[in-house]
Design a protein around this motif. Sequence first.
Motif, PDB file in Angstrom:
ATOM      1  N   VAL A  17       0.841  -1.201   0.000  1.00 13.59           N
ATOM      2  CA  VAL A  17       0.000   0.000   0.000  1.00 13.59           C
ATOM      3  C   VAL A  17       0.874   1.248   0.000  1.00 13.59           C
ATOM      4  O   VAL A  17       0.634   2.195  -0.761  1.00 13.59           O
ATOM      5  CB  VAL A  17      -0.944  -0.003   1.218  1.00 13.59           C
ATOM      6  N   TYR A  18       1.905   1.275   0.854  1.00 12.79           N
ATOM      7  CA  TYR A  18       2.831   2.404   0.869  1.00 12.79           C
ATOM      8  C   TYR A  18       3.496   2.570  -0.499  1.00 12.79           C
ATOM      9  O   TYR A  18       3.680   3.690  -0.992  1.00 12.79           O
ATOM     10  CB  TYR A  18       3.924   2.202   1.929  1.00 12.79           C
ATOM     11  N   GLY A  19       3.864   1.445  -1.091  1.00  9.84           N
ATOM     12  CA  GLY A  19       4.536   1.494  -2.375  1.00  9.84           C
ATOM     13  C   GLY A  19       3.648   2.064  -3.470  1.00  9.84           C
ATOM     14  O   GLY A  19       4.103   2.864  -4.304  1.00  9.84           O
ATOM     15  N   LEU A  20       2.362   1.676  -3.493  1.00 13.96           N
ATOM     16  CA  LEU A  20       1.442   2.204  -4.496  1.00 13.96           C
ATOM     17  C   LEU A  20       1.243   3.707  -4.330  1.00 13.96           C
ATOM     18  O   LEU A  20       1.241   4.456  -5.312  1.00 13.96           O
ATOM     19  CB  LEU A  20       0.094   1.478  -4.409  1.00 13.96           C
ATOM     20  N   ALA A  21       1.056   4.151  -3.080  1.00 13.97           N
ATOM     21  CA  ALA A  21       0.899   5.588  -2.836  1.00 13.97           C
ATOM     22  C   ALA A  21       2.181   6.342  -3.181  1.00 13.97           C
ATOM     23  O   ALA A  21       2.141   7.422  -3.786  1.00 13.97           O
ATOM     24  CB  ALA A  21       0.514   5.830  -1.373  1.00 13.97           C
ATOM     25  N   GLY A  22       3.338   5.766  -2.801  1.00 13.97           N
ATOM     26  CA  GLY A  22       4.609   6.396  -3.128  1.00 13.97           C
ATOM     27  C   GLY A  22       4.870   6.418  -4.614  1.00 13.97           C
ATOM     28  O   GLY A  22       5.472   7.362  -5.137  1.00 13.97           O
ATOM     29  N   LEU A  23       4.403   5.395  -5.326  1.00 15.42           N
ATOM     30  CA  LEU A  23       4.573   5.328  -6.773  1.00 15.42           C
ATOM     31  C   LEU A  23       3.877   6.498  -7.455  1.00 15.42           C
ATOM     32  O   LEU A  23       4.414   7.109  -8.392  1.00 15.42           O
ATOM     33  CB  LEU A  23       4.018   4.001  -7.288  1.00 15.42           C
ATOM     34  N   GLY A  24       2.670   6.826  -6.986  1.00 17.52           N
ATOM     35  CA  GLY A  24       1.958   7.971  -7.541  1.00 17.52           C
ATOM     36  C   GLY A  24       2.692   9.276  -7.289  1.00 17.52           C
ATOM     37  O   GLY A  24       2.761  10.150  -8.171  1.00 17.52           O
ATOM     38  N   MET A  25       3.254   9.431  -6.094  1.00 15.27           N
ATOM     39  CA  MET A  25       4.008  10.643  -5.776  1.00 15.27           C
ATOM     40  C   MET A  25       5.264  10.757  -6.634  1.00 15.27           C
ATOM     41  O   MET A  25       5.578  11.837  -7.165  1.00 15.27           O
ATOM     42  CB  MET A  25       4.387  10.653  -4.288  1.00 15.27           C
ATOM     43  N   VAL A  26       5.989   9.649  -6.784  1.00 15.80           N
ATOM     44  CA  VAL A  26       7.220   9.660  -7.572  1.00 15.80           C
ATOM     45  C   VAL A  26       6.919   9.932  -9.040  1.00 15.80           C
ATOM     46  O   VAL A  26       7.649  10.668  -9.715  1.00 15.80           O
ATOM     47  CB  VAL A  26       7.974   8.328  -7.415  1.00 15.80           C
ATOM     48  N   LEU A  27       5.832   9.358  -9.532  1.00 12.74           N
ATOM     49  CA  LEU A  27       5.458   9.540 -10.932  1.00 12.74           C
ATOM     50  C   LEU A  27       5.227  11.022 -11.242  1.00 12.74           C
ATOM     51  O   LEU A  27       5.703  11.544 -12.262  1.00 12.74           O
ATOM     52  CB  LEU A  27       4.195   8.729 -11.231  1.00 12.74           C
ATOM     53  N   ALA A  76       8.050   8.700   2.883  1.00 16.06           N
ATOM     54  CA  ALA A  76       9.276   8.103   3.408  1.00 16.06           C
ATOM     55  C   ALA A  76       9.797   7.014   2.479  1.00 16.06           C
ATOM     56  O   ALA A  76      10.998   6.911   2.215  1.00 16.06           O
ATOM     57  CB  ALA A  76       9.026   7.528   4.803  1.00 16.06           C
ATOM     58  N   ALA A  77       8.882   6.188   1.947  1.00 18.75           N
ATOM     59  CA  ALA A  77       9.272   5.119   1.028  1.00 18.75           C
ATOM     60  C   ALA A  77       9.875   5.691  -0.249  1.00 18.75           C
ATOM     61  O   ALA A  77      10.879   5.180  -0.770  1.00 18.75           O
ATOM     62  CB  ALA A  77       8.058   4.256   0.699  1.00 18.75           C
ATOM     63  N   ALA A  78       9.261   6.769  -0.760  1.00 23.04           N
ATOM     64  CA  ALA A  78       9.770   7.394  -1.983  1.00 23.04           C
ATOM     65  C   ALA A  78      11.151   7.989  -1.767  1.00 23.04           C
ATOM     66  O   ALA A  78      12.044   7.859  -2.617  1.00 23.04           O
ATOM     67  CB  ALA A  78       8.789   8.469  -2.455  1.00 23.04           C
ATOM     68  N   VAL A  79      11.350   8.641  -0.620  1.00 22.36           N
ATOM     69  CA  VAL A  79      12.666   9.212  -0.303  1.00 22.36           C
ATOM     70  C   VAL A  79      13.699   8.100  -0.149  1.00 22.36           C
ATOM     71  O   VAL A  79      14.823   8.205  -0.644  1.00 22.36           O
ATOM     72  CB  VAL A  79      12.585  10.064   0.981  1.00 22.36           C
ATOM     73  N   LEU A  87      15.652   5.657  10.307  1.00 20.86           N
ATOM     74  CA  LEU A  87      16.234   4.769   9.300  1.00 20.86           C
ATOM     75  C   LEU A  87      16.529   5.529   8.014  1.00 20.86           C
ATOM     76  O   LEU A  87      17.599   5.359   7.406  1.00 20.86           O
ATOM     77  CB  LEU A  87      15.272   3.612   9.024  1.00 20.86           C
ATOM     78  N   ILE A  88      15.598   6.393   7.606  1.00 18.13           N
ATOM     79  CA  ILE A  88      15.785   7.160   6.372  1.00 18.13           C
ATOM     80  C   ILE A  88      16.953   8.130   6.509  1.00 18.13           C
ATOM     81  O   ILE A  88      17.752   8.304   5.579  1.00 18.13           O
ATOM     82  CB  ILE A  88      14.487   7.900   6.022  1.00 18.13           C
ATOM     83  N   VAL A  89      17.073   8.759   7.675  1.00 16.80           N
ATOM     84  CA  VAL A  89      18.195   9.677   7.908  1.00 16.80           C
ATOM     85  C   VAL A  89      19.524   8.941   7.789  1.00 16.80           C
ATOM     86  O   VAL A  89      20.475   9.426   7.160  1.00 16.80           O
ATOM     87  CB  VAL A  89      18.059  10.340   9.297  1.00 16.80           C
ATOM     88  N   VAL A  90      19.588   7.745   8.366  1.00 12.89           N
ATOM     89  CA  VAL A  90      20.816   6.953   8.303  1.00 12.89           C
ATOM     90  C   VAL A  90      21.132   6.565   6.861  1.00 12.89           C
ATOM     91  O   VAL A  90      22.271   6.700   6.390  1.00 12.89           O
ATOM     92  CB  VAL A  90      20.697   5.691   9.187  1.00 12.89           C
ATOM     93  N   VAL A  91      20.101   6.101   6.122  1.00 10.14           N
ATOM     94  CA  VAL A  91      20.319   5.699   4.733  1.00 10.14           C
ATOM     95  C   VAL A  91      20.761   6.889   3.885  1.00 10.14           C
ATOM     96  O   VAL A  91      21.704   6.789   3.088  1.00 10.14           O
ATOM     97  CB  VAL A  91      19.047   5.055   4.152  1.00 10.14           C
TER      98      VAL A  91
END
Length: 288
Positions: free
Chosen positions: A13-23, A223-226, A266-270
């Motif tokens: 679900v996060y991935g689908l929502a993030g996919l729309g944002m990235v697109l 967060a997933a998109a970043v 986690l995102i900050v570290v990555v």
Amino acid sequence: MQIIISGLIFGCVYGLAGLGMVLIYKTTGVVNFAQGEMAMITTFVSFLFLSSLNMPYLVSFFLALAFAAILGIVIYQVFMKRIQNQSHIFQMVMTLGLFLILNGIAGLIWGHHPTSYPEAIQGAPFQIGSVFVTPNELFVVGLTAVLMLLFFFFFKYSKVGLAMRASSQDITAAELMGVKVSTVFLSIWAIGAILGGVAGMMTAPITFLNINMMFTVLVMAFAAAVLGGFVSLPGALIGGLIVGVFENLVSYYGSPEMKMVYTFLLIVVVLYIRPQGIFGGEKMVKKV
């Protein structure tokens, strides 16, 4: 294993929502913070088809996605097209304003009380090895896989997909080659709204249907998109799966209230190790 599988399912679900944002960002350079509220409105419309008009789930699902496409087109034509030549910060503020407007309109129409939303496929959980899954969870995973395959072939082999890729790389060069960039942007906003609508209808059976149901999903999708790099479509989905599993592990072994804090840690570290994200590619150096 149960925690990981459950995290992967909600990570879809996060991935689908993030996919729309990235697109939308990859093509127009705008981070659409209204993505979650557009998805929430679409989900309420699908519930209207289900409850008031007594339509079958599949019919209401596709009619809601048609509404989502129209909503994306209207938002682009009425609001975003007028400021598409302005600074990206102004466009981002516009999406934040749309977030508040859509949330307020939904509250006036449907109220603030949560409502149960039916699953796409109902049925008792069944066991696969040591893991219990429901038919609806398998539907979410299967739908995500199908959508990713469709987008892969669409962007790689169709003329519209080629035009979208060209516009995302260089708008001026695309226009010189005859690409109607405004039409591409219109299509991108419609597709982004559809992806958000799918995410919304997959979220509602889990969190109940209410006007704030997509806020956490929007934050986690961002967060997933970043994490994925914000320019990579596969990266958005893989980032969503990572975030979904990670937050589930934090909730189980730590505290559910701290899952968002640890996710962004986690995102900050990555990003400290790899500033462009996992799938963001290498840095580009420009000479001026």
